[in-house]
Design a protein around this motif. Structure first.
Motif, PDB file in Angstrom:
ATOM      1  N   ALA A 191      20.983 114.040 -81.209  1.00  0.00           N
ATOM      2  CA  ALA A 191      21.315 112.611 -81.187  1.00  0.00           C
ATOM      3  C   ALA A 191      22.788 112.419 -81.526  1.00  0.00           C
ATOM      4  O   ALA A 191      23.459 111.565 -80.961  1.00  0.00           O
ATOM      5  N   ASP A 192      23.265 113.238 -82.459  1.00  0.00           N
ATOM      6  CA  ASP A 192      24.654 113.149 -82.886  1.00  0.00           C
ATOM      7  C   ASP A 192      25.405 114.407 -82.451  1.00  0.00           C
ATOM      8  O   ASP A 192      24.842 115.507 -82.418  1.00  0.00           O
ATOM      9  N   CYS A 193      26.661 114.234 -82.143  1.00  0.00           N
ATOM     10  CA  CYS A 193      27.521 115.312 -81.660  1.00  0.00           C
ATOM     11  C   CYS A 193      27.705 116.380 -82.738  1.00  0.00           C
ATOM     12  O   CYS A 193      27.961 116.059 -83.905  1.00  0.00           O
ATOM     13  N   LEU A 194      27.563 117.645 -82.347  1.00  0.00           N
ATOM     14  CA  LEU A 194      27.791 118.750 -83.277  1.00  0.00           C
ATOM     15  C   LEU A 194      29.268 118.885 -83.631  1.00  0.00           C
ATOM     16  O   LEU A 194      29.602 119.487 -84.650  1.00  0.00           O
ATOM     17  N   GLY A 195      30.138 118.318 -82.807  1.00  0.00           N
ATOM     18  CA  GLY A 195      31.577 118.415 -83.047  1.00  0.00           C
ATOM     19  C   GLY A 195      32.106 117.378 -84.016  1.00  0.00           C
ATOM     20  O   GLY A 195      32.721 117.700 -85.030  1.00  0.00           O
ATOM     21  N   CYS A 196      31.842 116.109 -83.726  1.00  0.00           N
ATOM     22  CA  CYS A 196      32.437 115.026 -84.522  1.00  0.00           C
ATOM     23  C   CYS A 196      31.421 114.249 -85.347  1.00  0.00           C
ATOM     24  O   CYS A 196      31.804 113.465 -86.207  1.00  0.00           O
ATOM     25  N   GLY A 197      30.138 114.438 -85.078  1.00  0.00           N
ATOM     26  CA  GLY A 197      29.112 113.748 -85.845  1.00  0.00           C
ATOM     27  C   GLY A 197      28.780 112.350 -85.337  1.00  0.00           C
ATOM     28  O   GLY A 197      27.848 111.720 -85.834  1.00  0.00           O
ATOM     29  N   GLU A 198      29.521 111.863 -84.359  1.00  0.00           N
ATOM     30  CA  GLU A 198      29.242 110.546 -83.790  1.00  0.00           C
ATOM     31  C   GLU A 198      28.050 110.632 -82.844  1.00  0.00           C
ATOM     32  O   GLU A 198      27.687 111.710 -82.370  1.00  0.00           O
ATOM     33  N   ALA A 199      27.445 109.497 -82.547  1.00  0.00           N
ATOM     34  CA  ALA A 199      26.319 109.462 -81.612  1.00  0.00           C
ATOM     35  C   ALA A 199      26.789 109.863 -80.215  1.00  0.00           C
ATOM     36  O   ALA A 199      27.885 109.486 -79.788  1.00  0.00           O
ATOM     37  N   ILE A 200      25.970 110.656 -79.548  1.00  0.00           N
ATOM     38  CA  ILE A 200      26.287 111.056 -78.172  1.00  0.00           C
ATOM     39  C   ILE A 200      26.062 109.844 -77.281  1.00  0.00           C
ATOM     40  O   ILE A 200      25.058 109.139 -77.416  1.00  0.00           O
ATOM     41  N   GLU A 201      26.991 109.605 -76.365  1.00  0.00           N
ATOM     42  CA  GLU A 201      26.951 108.432 -75.502  1.00  0.00           C
ATOM     43  C   GLU A 201      25.616 108.349 -74.744  1.00  0.00           C
ATOM     44  O   GLU A 201      25.142 109.355 -74.214  1.00  0.00           O
ATOM     45  N   PRO A 202      25.017 107.145 -74.673  1.00  0.00           N
ATOM     46  CA  PRO A 202      23.749 106.982 -73.945  1.00  0.00           C
ATOM     47  C   PRO A 202      23.850 107.402 -72.478  1.00  0.00           C
ATOM     48  O   PRO A 202      22.902 107.965 -71.925  1.00  0.00           O
ATOM     49  N   GLU A 203      25.015 107.142 -71.856  1.00  0.00           N
ATOM     50  CA  GLU A 203      25.195 107.541 -70.459  1.00  0.00           C
ATOM     51  C   GLU A 203      25.134 109.067 -70.321  1.00  0.00           C
ATOM     52  O   GLU A 203      24.559 109.595 -69.375  1.00  0.00           O
ATOM     53  N   ARG A 204      25.738 109.776 -71.281  1.00  0.00           N
ATOM     54  CA  ARG A 204      25.714 111.246 -71.255  1.00  0.00           C
ATOM     55  C   ARG A 204      24.289 111.738 -71.474  1.00  0.00           C
ATOM     56  O   ARG A 204      23.830 112.662 -70.828  1.00  0.00           O
ATOM     57  N   ARG A 205      23.574 111.131 -72.412  1.00  0.00           N
ATOM     58  CA  ARG A 205      22.200 111.499 -72.685  1.00  0.00           C
ATOM     59  C   ARG A 205      21.310 111.298 -71.464  1.00  0.00           C
ATOM     60  O   ARG A 205      20.407 112.089 -71.212  1.00  0.00           O
ATOM     61  N   ALA A 206      21.565 110.222 -70.708  1.00  0.00           N
ATOM     62  CA  ALA A 206      20.755 109.935 -69.514  1.00  0.00           C
ATOM     63  C   ALA A 206      20.952 111.018 -68.458  1.00  0.00           C
ATOM     64  O   ALA A 206      20.001 111.408 -67.781  1.00  0.00           O
TER      65      ALA A 206
END
Length: 85
Positions: A33-48
């Motif tokens: 759910a969260d980026c392993l690099g920066c810790g921010e949420a992975i973009e919904p468009e990328r997840r889709a």
């Protein structure tokens, strides 16, 4: 000779199908759910598009940039390659 070639073709095709199935299974797995690099949420468009994503677009780009090999056919590429060693 024909039997050997036929058997080799069957073996190669089975290996190819197995490899495709493994890649499809890996892509179908849930990522993070969260980026392993920066810790921010992975973009919904990328997840889709890529449910197995573990990094946001920016961090994945940075990883790919670090792992990219410069073309050693140019002087700049040779210099960059030598600097990495």
């Amino acid at each position: 000779m024909s039997d050997v070639v036929d058997h080799a073709s069957v073996v190669i095709e089975a290996a190819r199908e197995d490899a495709v199935a493994r890649v499809q299974a890996a892509l179908a797995q849930a990522g993070e759910a969260d980026c392993l690099g920066c810790g921010e949420a992975i973009e919904p468009e990328r997840r889709a598009v890529l449910p197995s994503a573990v990094r946001c677009h920016h961090c994945q780009g940075e990883v790919e940039k670090r792992n990219r090999r410069p073309p050693a056919t140019t002087l700049a590429g040779v210099i960059e390659l030598m600097a990495r060693r």
